[in-house]
Write an enzyme that holds these catalytic residues in place. Structure first.
Site, mmCIF file in Angstrom:
data_model
loop_
_atom_site.group_PDB
_atom_site.id
_atom_site.type_symbol
_atom_site.label_atom_id
_atom_site.label_comp_id
_atom_site.label_asym_id
_atom_site.label_seq_id
_atom_site.Cartn_x
_atom_site.Cartn_y
_atom_site.Cartn_z
ATOM 1 N N ASP A 1 -9.985 4.226 7.793
ATOM 2 C CA ASP A 1 -10.109 3.525 6.506
ATOM 3 C C ASP A 1 -10.986 2.285 6.671
ATOM 4 O OD1 ASP A 1 -9.793 3.248 3.808
ATOM 5 O OD2 ASP A 1 -7.764 2.424 3.905
ATOM 6 N N GLY B 1 0.837 -1.196 0.000
ATOM 7 C CA GLY B 1 0.000 0.000 0.000
ATOM 8 C C GLY B 1 0.866 1.237 0.000
ATOM 9 N N LYS C 1 3.960 -5.406 9.044
ATOM 10 C CA LYS C 1 3.799 -4.222 8.189
ATOM 11 C C LYS C 1 5.097 -3.429 8.223
ATOM 12 C CE LYS C 1 0.541 -0.587 7.162
ATOM 13 N NZ LYS C 1 -0.840 -0.191 7.333
#
Lengths: 456, 147
Positions: free
Chosen positions: A162, A44, A64
């Protein structure tokens, strides 16, 4: 694929140097001496997410890795750490747990709970492809669980920013709804990162997030708007505004009244007030948090068939007791399942609950929540699908691992069961040895699940 | 046999094997045999229920659905405990009773399958074994004729 420790960009496993910054790869990418990268899960704007193995605890985590340029000053790194610490403090079954945060080379990483399952957008798309909707009862359970996860974030002063179906995972085996991608959205916004022009996804963005001119306007109600859009999609197959270009979609969010749920699903008129309030343009008129929205949902559903079950916390027995519930209208098949369990798990004390109908099973589950459910599909009154939908809606109902047994496997709507986390299917007639083998796997997952949620 | 059946009791646990050990072929065969016997012990009751549903099914839509359900059960469970041919008869009953209205042809087919199931269950209960159903011409006619 393996990530570069400097820029975070993945390269093929056999690459010796990063294709972008030319940094040399070490022999095997292990973050913090603990997280060994196995594969890439996604990429992303903020970074890349890898599937990694926690070598200390021998479990999978989602790692991540943030692009190095996102924390290129001591102040930025410090703020990033504060955000990560706040996220790690959130403990809720419906939010992916943040385990740790650290630096690796020039990059930073977050180790998070890895939830194996399917995204809500995939499940909605599957239903749409079959000209169906996610069953209302199941949809409400999913909606409540997302709202519960959001409530825990909002209580901690965190805004997700989000919320959308692709950030909601339905866990394989249990059907637990888990909110993913607890990004560091606010952090990115605060530091004015030019590469992240705005935070969120157009089809789910609240007007105040689109404007983006007043950070103080971004709060729990911003997530509630996105949850309203997600709920709309869950029940109708598409978000309220999803046409044309991104600017057109954003303009609809800013100025147009969202269509009512009942304009597309008249039978869901009882949900109109809740969804309409979630989708109000004025942030102050929306629910302030996930908890408020859950209360409103419960109130709307209180007297109907979608009423929430009585609050009940399932007792957790000391291992190694396994509570097996067999739901089958054939007495002999229930005994067969019990016999298979004895074979599969010798030495494990078995608490067997046999139910000859869905209703009987739900009454028993309200008293004692099972660890494993062996479920028949074809049953009178409530079939296997309806029974499971009600079971999943009960408090703790996302705990049981479910295996489905049917002699009509060819006509079984497996995609519907996927929305409730079921991935183990066996066709009757079934070999006792095979049944015992599958049950052994399922029971193993049940024990792992119990250990995970038995945390202090 | 008694030992196996006691292991099938709810709550019973067998501590003879380590928790992680894979069941042996003998243990599986022994447990399967216990289940087959258990099925046969209850089979006359099952056949009686089939006969009752069949009697009412011509006139009563609920009874037809009940007959279909019981045929479905017989198909799945009998075959699961190793009585494959009896399971096939269950399939014949299930398919015959699947559609409304319950036509005279389908009634006759269901009736013949229930009668054959009764016959074999009676034999099996008296001899503790099921005879060669597959060689019976009535069975062949029913099973091949309904698929």
């Amino acid at each position: 694929m393996k990530p570069c420790a400097r820029c975070g960009i993945p390269s093929s496993d056999d690459a010796t140097h990063c294709g972008l910054c030319d940094r040399e790869f070490p022999e095997m990418t292990v973050f913090d001496g603990r997280y060994q990268v196995e594969s890439t899960l996604g990429r992303g704007q903020q970074g890349t997410v890898y599937l990694a193995r926690d070598l200390g605890l021998n479990r999978h985590v989602a790692l991540k890795v943030l692009h190095a340029s996102h924390a290129d000053t001591p102040e930025a790194a410090s703020r990033l750490k504060r955000e990560a610490t706040a996220l790690a403090a959130v403990r809720n079954d419906h939010v992916a747990q943040v385990y740790s945060f650290g630096a690796h080379g020039d990059t930073f990483f977050l180790a998070m709970e890895y939830v194996r399952g399917r995204n809500l957008d995939t499940l909605v798309a599957e239903h749409t492809a079959h000209n169906e909707h996610v069953p209302t009862h199941r949809g409400l359970t999913i909606l409540r669980q997302i709202a519960e996860g959001l409530a825990s974030l909002h209580d901690a002063g965190i805004v997700h920013r989000d919320v959308k179906p692709s950030n909601v995972m339905i866990e394989q085996g249990t059907g637990r709804t888990v909110l993913l991608d607890l990004g560091l959205a606010r952090w990115f916004e605060q530091r004015g990162d030019t590469r992240v022009s705005f935070v969120g996804t157009p089809a789910y963005m609240a007007p105040e997030a689109i404007l983006g001119d007043d950070p103080s306007q971004i709060a729990g109600h911003t997530d509630i708007y996105a949850l309203g859009c997600t709920a709309f999609e869950l029940f109708t197959g598409a978000p309220p505004f999803a046409f044309g270009t991104i600017p057109e979609t954003l303009a609809h969010h800013m100025w147009d009244l969202a269509p009512s749920l009942s304009s597309l699903r008249p039978e869901l008129a009882f949900l109109d007030p809740v969804i309409a309030r979630a989708l109000t343009k004025d942030p102050g008129a929306r629910y302030r948090s996930g908890a408020q929205m859950i209360a409103a949902l419960d109130e709307m559903c209180a007297s109907g068939p979608y009423a929430r079950g009585p609050a009940q916390v399932p007792a957790v027995p000391s291992a190694p007791t396994l509570r097996l519930m067999v739901i089958d209208d054939d007495e002999v098949f229930s005994e067969f399942a019990a016999g298979a369990c004895e074979l599969a798990l010798p030495g494990i004390h078995l608490e067997l609950l046999c139910a000859s109908s869905g209703l009987e099973a739900l009454q028993a589950a309200a008293r004692t929540c099972p660890d494993v459910v062996v479920l028949d599909y074809d049953m009178p009154l409530l079939d296997g699908l309806e029974t499971l939908s009600y079971l999943r809606a009960m408090p703790g109902g996302y705990g049981p691992q479910v295996m489905l047994v049917s002699s009509n496997m060819r006509h079984l709507p497996k995609w519907r069961f996927a929305a409730m986390g079921v991935t183990d299917f066996l066709e009757k007639p079934v070999e006792l040895g095979e049944f015992a083998e599958v049950l052994s796997d399922v029971a193993g997952r049940a024990f792992a699940h119990r250990n995970r949620f038995n945390r202090a | 046999m008694g030992d196996i059946q006691s292991r099938l009791r709810p709550g019973a646990s067998s501590a003879s094997r380590a928790p992680s050990a894979v069941p042996t072929r003998e243990e599986i065969a022994e447990a399967r045999e216990a289940l087959r016997v258990r099925f046969l012990v209850l089979a006359p009751r099952r056949v009686a229920a089939l006969q009752e549903a069949l009697r009412a099914a011509a006139e009563d839509e609920d009874a037809r659905r009940e007959l279909q359900r019981q045929g479905h059960q017989l198909r799945g469970t009998a075959a699961t405990v190793g009585l494959l041919d009896l399971g096939l008869l269950g399939g014949v009953i299930e398919r015959a009773a699947a559609t409304a209205p319950f036509s005279p042809d389908e009634q006759a087919r269901a009736s013949a399958a229930v009668a054959l199931a009764d016959e074999y269950v009676s034999l099996a209960c008296s001899h503790r074994a099921v005879g060669p159903i597959a060689d019976d011409p009535r069975f062949k006619a029913l099973v091949t004729g309904s698929q």
